[in-house]
Scaffold this motif. Structure first.
Motif, PDB file in Angstrom:
ATOM      1  N   PRO A  17       0.811  -1.217   0.000  1.00 20.82           N
ATOM      2  CA  PRO A  17       0.000   0.000   0.000  1.00 20.82           C
ATOM      3  C   PRO A  17       0.846   1.269   0.000  1.00 20.82           C
ATOM      4  N   LEU A  18       1.974   1.225   0.738  1.00 19.61           N
ATOM      5  CA  LEU A  18       2.851   2.406   0.780  1.00 19.61           C
ATOM      6  C   LEU A  18       3.359   2.726  -0.614  1.00 19.61           C
ATOM      7  N   VAL A  19       3.787   1.652  -1.326  1.00 17.52           N
ATOM      8  CA  VAL A  19       4.298   1.833  -2.686  1.00 17.52           C
ATOM      9  C   VAL A  19       3.188   2.383  -3.578  1.00 17.52           C
ATOM     10  N   ILE A  20       1.981   1.780  -3.435  1.00 18.42           N
ATOM     11  CA  ILE A  20       0.851   2.224  -4.262  1.00 18.42           C
ATOM     12  C   ILE A  20       0.516   3.682  -3.960  1.00 18.42           C
ATOM     13  N   ILE A  21       0.471   4.027  -2.669  1.00 18.12           N
ATOM     14  CA  ILE A  21       0.157   5.414  -2.290  1.00 18.12           C
ATOM     15  C   ILE A  21       1.220   6.355  -2.840  1.00 18.12           C
ATOM     16  N   TYR A  22       2.481   5.908  -2.773  1.00 19.79           N
ATOM     17  CA  TYR A  22       3.563   6.763  -3.276  1.00 19.79           C
ATOM     18  C   TYR A  22       3.409   6.979  -4.781  1.00 19.79           C
ATOM     19  N   ILE A  23       3.151   5.866  -5.503  1.00 22.36           N
ATOM     20  CA  ILE A  23       3.041   5.977  -6.967  1.00 22.36           C
ATOM     21  C   ILE A  23       1.813   6.802  -7.357  1.00 22.36           C
ATOM     22  N   THR A  24       0.654   6.496  -6.757  1.00 19.45           N
ATOM     23  CA  THR A  24      -0.543   7.276  -7.125  1.00 19.45           C
ATOM     24  C   THR A  24      -0.382   8.724  -6.687  1.00 19.45           C
ATOM     25  N   GLY A  25       0.257   8.943  -5.517  1.00 20.78           N
ATOM     26  CA  GLY A  25       0.492  10.318  -5.044  1.00 20.78           C
ATOM     27  C   GLY A  25       1.318  11.086  -6.051  1.00 20.78           C
ATOM     28  N   SER A  26       2.439  10.481  -6.495  1.00 16.37           N
ATOM     29  CA  SER A  26       3.309  11.156  -7.465  1.00 16.37           C
ATOM     30  C   SER A  26       2.526  11.420  -8.748  1.00 16.37           C
ATOM     31  N   TYR A  27       1.724  10.420  -9.134  1.00 17.16           N
ATOM     32  CA  TYR A  27       0.941  10.583 -10.357  1.00 17.16           C
ATOM     33  C   TYR A  27      -0.056  11.745 -10.205  1.00 17.16           C
ATOM     34  N   TYR A 219      -0.918  16.882  -1.341  1.00 20.39           N
ATOM     35  CA  TYR A 219      -1.159  15.445  -1.502  1.00 20.39           C
ATOM     36  C   TYR A 219      -0.567  14.622  -0.368  1.00 20.39           C
ATOM     37  N   PHE A 220       0.477  15.151   0.231  1.00 15.99           N
ATOM     38  CA  PHE A 220       1.040  14.439   1.374  1.00 15.99           C
ATOM     39  C   PHE A 220       0.027  14.449   2.528  1.00 15.99           C
ATOM     40  N   LEU A 221      -0.544  15.631   2.793  1.00 13.31           N
ATOM     41  CA  LEU A 221      -1.529  15.743   3.875  1.00 13.31           C
ATOM     42  C   LEU A 221      -2.752  14.881   3.571  1.00 13.31           C
ATOM     43  N   LEU A 222      -3.142  14.858   2.296  1.00 13.77           N
ATOM     44  CA  LEU A 222      -4.296  14.065   1.885  1.00 13.77           C
ATOM     45  C   LEU A 222      -4.027  12.570   2.052  1.00 13.77           C
ATOM     46  N   SER A 223      -2.764  12.197   1.837  1.00 12.62           N
ATOM     47  CA  SER A 223      -2.450  10.761   1.870  1.00 12.62           C
ATOM     48  C   SER A 223      -2.438  10.190   3.286  1.00 12.62           C
ATOM     49  N   ILE A 224      -2.321  11.057   4.304  1.00 12.25           N
ATOM     50  CA  ILE A 224      -2.252  10.539   5.679  1.00 12.25           C
ATOM     51  C   ILE A 224      -3.549   9.810   6.065  1.00 12.25           C
ATOM     52  N   PRO A 225      -4.728  10.480   5.977  1.00 13.91           N
ATOM     53  CA  PRO A 225      -5.947   9.723   6.330  1.00 13.91           C
ATOM     54  C   PRO A 225      -6.209   8.550   5.393  1.00 13.91           C
TER      55      PRO A 225
END
Ligand code: C2E
Ligand code: CA
Ligand code: CA
Length: 504
Positions: A17-27, A219-225
């Protein structure tokens, strides 16, 4: 699957999930910046196109009367967008909108530029070499053409990039040259190039550092919850469905999550119809599979060495269930205890502690011990000790094991529970029928109480009563049920007639 690969799998599952969140976040960061750049670039192109076509109109107006220099000068005096217009005949300058106040320095126009409408005003004509010029030819074919250089500051303020802090730069490319001069198409931040349909020039926008970091923070703040919710869901899903989750983990976790609960089934004194005691019977409220009965999980508990932990749990739960109730003094409570439980000293003192606690709330504790498993010396000793301490000892499923008689010989007990298979034999020509009578006689001889289990019919009840077996347990009287169903709202035990209307 070995432990190592399980561990490896675990790491992958939790890292994924971390990898997925990182990839989708960057995207998402890239695409949201891209979207802003696209919208802005298209707006800038529209504004620029409007400016260019305005200037074209001025050129065309001038070409209607190309040699009337005074008129051009007057026309353009209050035009903000044109820095200077020059009218040429072939290579020779005819007029300048600046009139005679400046020396007539001709803008350099190559023959190539004559074929297009826009070109970058080259140095040294333009002071900084960053202007854009618009060129139009005389339609009448007299060889005149008008060239207007656009006021740079006007262009900048109108297009707006001067004011936009989201942009690091906005560059117009025409035929390989750039305005501002000397810009490259590659940049360190995300950028976008839009092309004007009308004039064919390129508009390059590059995002500013502030804009990039603002998007990243957002997006970082959004990714926390989102991460939190994702991990909780993942954890819960794994808890519910994981195939890797072994039966062991499953029952172990069920104990921890307190998924087990107790039903109670009354022991009835059939001579009076009153409730003599209760047997606590465990059930498992499985989160997915619903209620599971002990026949399924008790063998697992035994296999995994969790049965003693489960017995502790049953004692604790039974006490918790009954402590607030207002039960008849002296009511018996049967707790099923596997023989192995008695081999541990710690359990003996726990049982004595519970005996005291149940005494305090007017309940007489009884232990139902199956003799299917072997009772070793230590266990037998402990059982005698507990009996002396005032705990009732019941032999469960009597007659179904191999050691029945030797158990009776070596252990003092209070009750024998006649197994359902013998009660079932009543009224049938079954091999078990003579055994039932033998058990009844044996109990009488040894002066031991009898409880008949699994009484389902009136015929069975009457037969047992005729044999002076008065304590009955079975569906004829009541099925196992939650304690709340058995008690009134004041916590008093209900009459049998209200639990089971057929017994009224
Ligand atoms: P058991 O101790 O012989 O318990 C009696 C079983 O017979 C119970 O099944 C009860 O629901 C069922 N029963 C009672 N009357 C009738 C009847 O008239 N007809 C029929 N067909 N069945 C009747 P349950 O609750 O499924 O328990 C099965 C066994 O699981 C128990 O047999 C006992 O050996 C074990 N068990 C249940 N609770 C516990 C517990 O808390 N600890 C331990 N160690 N074992 C337990
Ligand atoms: Ca029992
Ligand atoms: Ca039984």
């Amino acid at each position: 699957m070995n432990k190592k690969s399980l561990k490896y799998q675990e790491i992958v599952v939790y890292l994924l999930p971390l990898v997925i969140i990182y990839i989708t976040g960057s995207y998402l960061i890239r695409s949201s910046i891209h979207e802003t750049l696209v919208t802005t670039a298209n707006r800038y192109i529209q504004i620029s196109d409007d400016i260019f076509s305005d200037v074209e109109n001025e050129n065309k107006t001038a070409l209607l009367d190309p040699t009337n220099c005074v008129l051009h000068e007057q026309n353009l005096r209050y035009e903000h967008d044109i820095e200077e217009m020059q009218v040429f005949l072939n290579q020779d300058i005819v007029c300048s909108s600046r009139g005679d106040r400046v020396d007539m320095k001709a803008m350099y126009v190559s023959s190539e530029e004559l074929s297009s409408t826009l070109f970058i005003t080259p140095a040294p004509y333009s002071d900084t070499g960053t202007g854009i010029s618009v060129i139009n030819k005389d339609k009448a074919g007299n060889g005149y053409y008008a060239v207007s250089s656009i006021e740079r500051n006007y262009m900048r303020s109108t297009v707006g990039y001067w004011l936009n802090e989201r942009l690091k730069r906005a560059v117009i490319f025409i035929d390989g040259a750039s305005a501002p001069l000397g810009q490259k198409k590659s940049g360190s931040n995300p950028q976008y190039i839009a092309i004007s349909d009308l004039y064919g020039y390129e508009m390059l926008l590059e995002a500013s550092d502030t804009f990039v970091s603002e998007r990243k923070t957002f997006y970082f703040l959004l990714s926390i919850p989102i991460t939190l919710v994702l991990y909780l869901t993942l954890y819960y899903m794994r808890y519910l469905f994981s195939r890797e989750r072994s039966m062991y983990t499953e029952v172990k976790l069920a104990l921890k999550m307190r998924e087990f609960f107790l039903h109670y089934q009354p022991h009835i004194d059939a001579s009076s119809g009153s409730v003599f005691g209760l047997e606590a019977l465990i059930r498992w409220q499985h989160p997915v599979r619903g209620v599971i009965y002990p026949d399924v999980f008790i063998p697992l508990m035994e296999e995994y060495g969790l049965i003693n932990e489960m017995t502790d749990y049953v004692l604790e739960t039974a006490y918790h269930d009954l402590v607030e109730k207002d039960l008849t003094a002296g009511l018996h409570l049967g707790i099923n205890v596997p023989p192995g439980y008695f081999s541990d000293k710690k359990n003996i003192s726990l049982l004595k502690k519970y005996k005291q606690k149940f005494d305090n709330i007017g309940i007489r504790l009884g232990l139902e011990i199956t003799e299917r498993q072997f009772l070793d010396d230590l266990a037998r000793e402990s059982i005698s000790h507990l009996r002396t301490a005032g705990i009732d000892i019941l032999i469960d499923d009597f007659g179904t094991g191999q050691t029945s008689l030797s158990v009776l010989e070596q252990t003092n007990i209070d009750y024998l529970k006649i197994d359902k298979c013998f009660v079932d034999s009543i009224g049938h020509e079954s091999v078990n029928a003579p055994i039932l009578n033998a058990i009844i006689n044996l109990a009488k001889e040894l002066n031991v109480g009898l409880i008949a289990e699994g009484v389902e019919t009136e015929v069975q009840a009457q037969y047992l009563l005729a044999q002076e077996v008065t304590l009955h347990q079975g569906y004829l009287y009541a099925k196992p049920m939650p304690i709340e169903e058995m008690c009134s709202s004041e916590g008093k035990l209900k009459e049998l007639s209200t639990i089971n209307p057929l017994r009224a």
